[in-house]
Design a protein around this motif. Structure first.
Motif, PDB file in Angstrom:
ATOM      1  N   ALA A 175      61.009  21.834  71.504  1.00 39.59           N
ATOM      2  CA  ALA A 175      62.462  21.794  71.315  1.00 39.59           C
ATOM      3  C   ALA A 175      62.934  20.543  70.596  1.00 39.59           C
ATOM      4  CB  ALA A 175      63.166  21.919  72.662  1.00 39.59           C
ATOM      5  N   GLY A 176      62.167  19.484  70.628  1.00 37.30           N
ATOM      6  CA  GLY A 176      62.577  18.252  69.964  1.00 37.30           C
ATOM      7  C   GLY A 176      62.111  18.131  68.540  1.00 37.30           C
ATOM      8  N   GLU A 177      61.370  19.128  68.028  1.00 39.97           N
ATOM      9  CA  GLU A 177      60.864  19.065  66.654  1.00 39.97           C
ATOM     10  C   GLU A 177      62.012  19.201  65.645  1.00 39.97           C
ATOM     11  OE1 GLU A 177      57.654  18.830  65.441  1.00 39.97           O
ATOM     12  OE2 GLU A 177      56.770  18.566  67.423  1.00 39.97           O
ATOM     13  N   ALA A 237      64.952  26.654  76.156  1.00 39.76           N
ATOM     14  CA  ALA A 237      64.841  27.563  77.290  1.00 39.76           C
ATOM     15  C   ALA A 237      63.449  28.167  77.425  1.00 39.76           C
ATOM     16  CB  ALA A 237      65.876  28.676  77.148  1.00 39.76           C
ATOM     17  N   GLN A 238      62.748  28.383  76.296  1.00 43.01           N
ATOM     18  CA  GLN A 238      61.507  29.155  76.359  1.00 43.01           C
ATOM     19  C   GLN A 238      60.266  28.408  75.866  1.00 43.01           C
ATOM     20  OE1 GLN A 238      61.996  33.235  74.881  1.00 43.01           O
ATOM     21  NE2 GLN A 238      64.206  33.023  75.070  1.00 43.01           N
ATOM     22  N   GLY A 286      71.628  24.686  66.197  1.00 39.74           N
ATOM     23  CA  GLY A 286      71.910  24.514  67.619  1.00 39.74           C
ATOM     24  C   GLY A 286      71.449  25.697  68.439  1.00 39.74           C
ATOM     25  N   LEU A 287      71.669  26.914  67.930  1.00 38.11           N
ATOM     26  CA  LEU A 287      71.193  28.099  68.640  1.00 38.11           C
ATOM     27  C   LEU A 287      69.673  28.094  68.731  1.00 38.11           C
ATOM     28  CD1 LEU A 287      71.496  30.939  69.857  1.00 38.11           C
ATOM     29  CD2 LEU A 287      71.516  31.841  67.522  1.00 38.11           C
ATOM     30  N   VAL A 288      69.003  27.795  67.618  1.00 39.35           N
ATOM     31  CA  VAL A 288      67.537  27.782  67.625  1.00 39.35           C
ATOM     32  C   VAL A 288      67.021  26.754  68.623  1.00 39.35           C
ATOM     33  CG1 VAL A 288      65.481  27.389  66.231  1.00 39.35           C
ATOM     34  CG2 VAL A 288      67.449  28.574  65.236  1.00 39.35           C
ATOM     35  N   ALA A 337      68.045  35.219  74.707  1.00 43.11           N
ATOM     36  CA  ALA A 337      68.506  34.148  75.594  1.00 43.11           C
ATOM     37  C   ALA A 337      69.593  33.372  74.876  1.00 43.11           C
ATOM     38  CB  ALA A 337      67.354  33.217  75.979  1.00 43.11           C
ATOM     39  N   ALA A 338      70.281  32.507  75.609  1.00 44.07           N
ATOM     40  CA  ALA A 338      71.269  31.572  75.055  1.00 44.07           C
ATOM     41  C   ALA A 338      72.328  32.280  74.212  1.00 44.07           C
ATOM     42  CB  ALA A 338      70.559  30.486  74.237  1.00 44.07           C
TER      43      ALA A 338
END
Length: 295
Positions: free
Chosen positions: A28-30, A22-23, A14-16, A92-93
């Motif tokens: 992000a969907g991979e 964000a960047q 989830g963090l990754v 980030a995050a």
């Protein structure tokens, strides 16, 4: 029980995904899959061709910046693929450190192969080291525990060897260490190093993936400038007598380099054996190296 260093930050899928969203939202969907959780970094496979590499300890956080800054130069020189970052991530995050998206290299870890199966790569690995061992600029990082004069590692080695239950051959190993300390120091300028070269950081091509040989050398978190003997220690970490003979001949280093390399093999082997009761791969790598040094 001696365990790997604990993580300072819990790294989850989830963090990754939050960092990617964000960047680097295009990725992000991979699919994400945790594939490594080492002393310094966690690695998630990202889709089929990339991976995300994130420091898990504050003490190692600066190493990601070194990789982002310097590893592209290694990639230009190396005859073997290396994971030069494709994207340099920022804090980030809620994650406090720099992180990277790197290429994913398919292959089989040398740590999973028998020593005889590693032997054919001796020449390729020697060529890799010859290519990266070039003089480093003045601004190159210096790793305080890799590539430094051996005497700077003496107290920690002797402290480990005091554990005679773990090291029943401690007397012989102390003699080997004293001989390494007596070897002439590195002559010439500091050279670029891998810094952590052992079987778990060497990938072979899988059967059917092309001609037998090296697929990649990975994990350059300990890169820096110093004595190349730290990398030559792979002769004992990776190979048995036959493979080591071919590797040493292909490297062409002078005799004093190999005496110091034996010392570095002892540094690395004892680090693995004294800190990896929960990591069978590194524990066995350290045990194999000690058996080779004592043979």
């Amino acid at each position: 029980m001696a365990l790997m260093p604990a993580a300072d930050v819990e790294i989850t899928a989830g963090l990754v995904r939050s960092l990617l969203s964000a960047q680097l939202p295009a990725l992000a969907g991979e699919r994400l899959e945790l594939v490594a959780n080492g002393w310094d970094n966690a690695v998630y496979r990202l889709g089929s061709t990339r991976a995300v590499r994130l420091p898990r300890r504050e003490a190692a956080a600066h190493l990601a910046i070194h990789e982002q800054r310097w590893l592209p130069d290694y990639a230009h020189r190396s005859p073997v693929p290396v994971p030069a970052p494709l994207f340099a991530g920022r804090p980030a995050a809620g994650y406090p450190w720099h992180w990277s998206v790197v290429p994913w290299f398919a292959g089989v870890s040398a740590a999973r192969l028998a020593p005889a199966d590693r032997e054919p790569a001796a020449g390729e690995l020697a060529a890799f080291l010859t290519a990266i061992h070039v003089p480093a600029p003045d601004e190159a990082p210096v790793n305080p525990v890799r590539g430094v004069p051996l005497a700077e590692r003496s107290s920690v080695v002797l402290e480990r060897l005091a554990d005679t239950a773990r090291y029943p051959e401690a007397a012989r190993l102390r003699k080997l260490w004293a001989e390494a300390l007596a070897a002439p120091p590195h002559a010439g300028p500091p050279l670029w190093l891998h810094g952590d070269l052992h079987p778990a950081n060497v990938l072979f091509r899988a059967a059917g993936e092309g001609p037998a040989g090296l697929a990649a050398v990975i994990d350059f978190g300990d890169l820096g400038a110093g004595d190349p003997a730290v990398d030559l220690a792979v002769a004992w970490l990776m190979f048995d007598d036959d493979g080591r003979e071919g590797f040493i001949a292909a490297c062409g280093a002078r005799g004093a380099d190999w005496e110091r390399a034996k010392g570095w093999a002892l540094v690395l082997a004892t680090a693995m054996l004294s800190n990896s009761d929960d990591n069978p791969v590194l524990h066995e790598t350290g045990g194999f190296a000690l058996r080779q040094l004592l043979a």
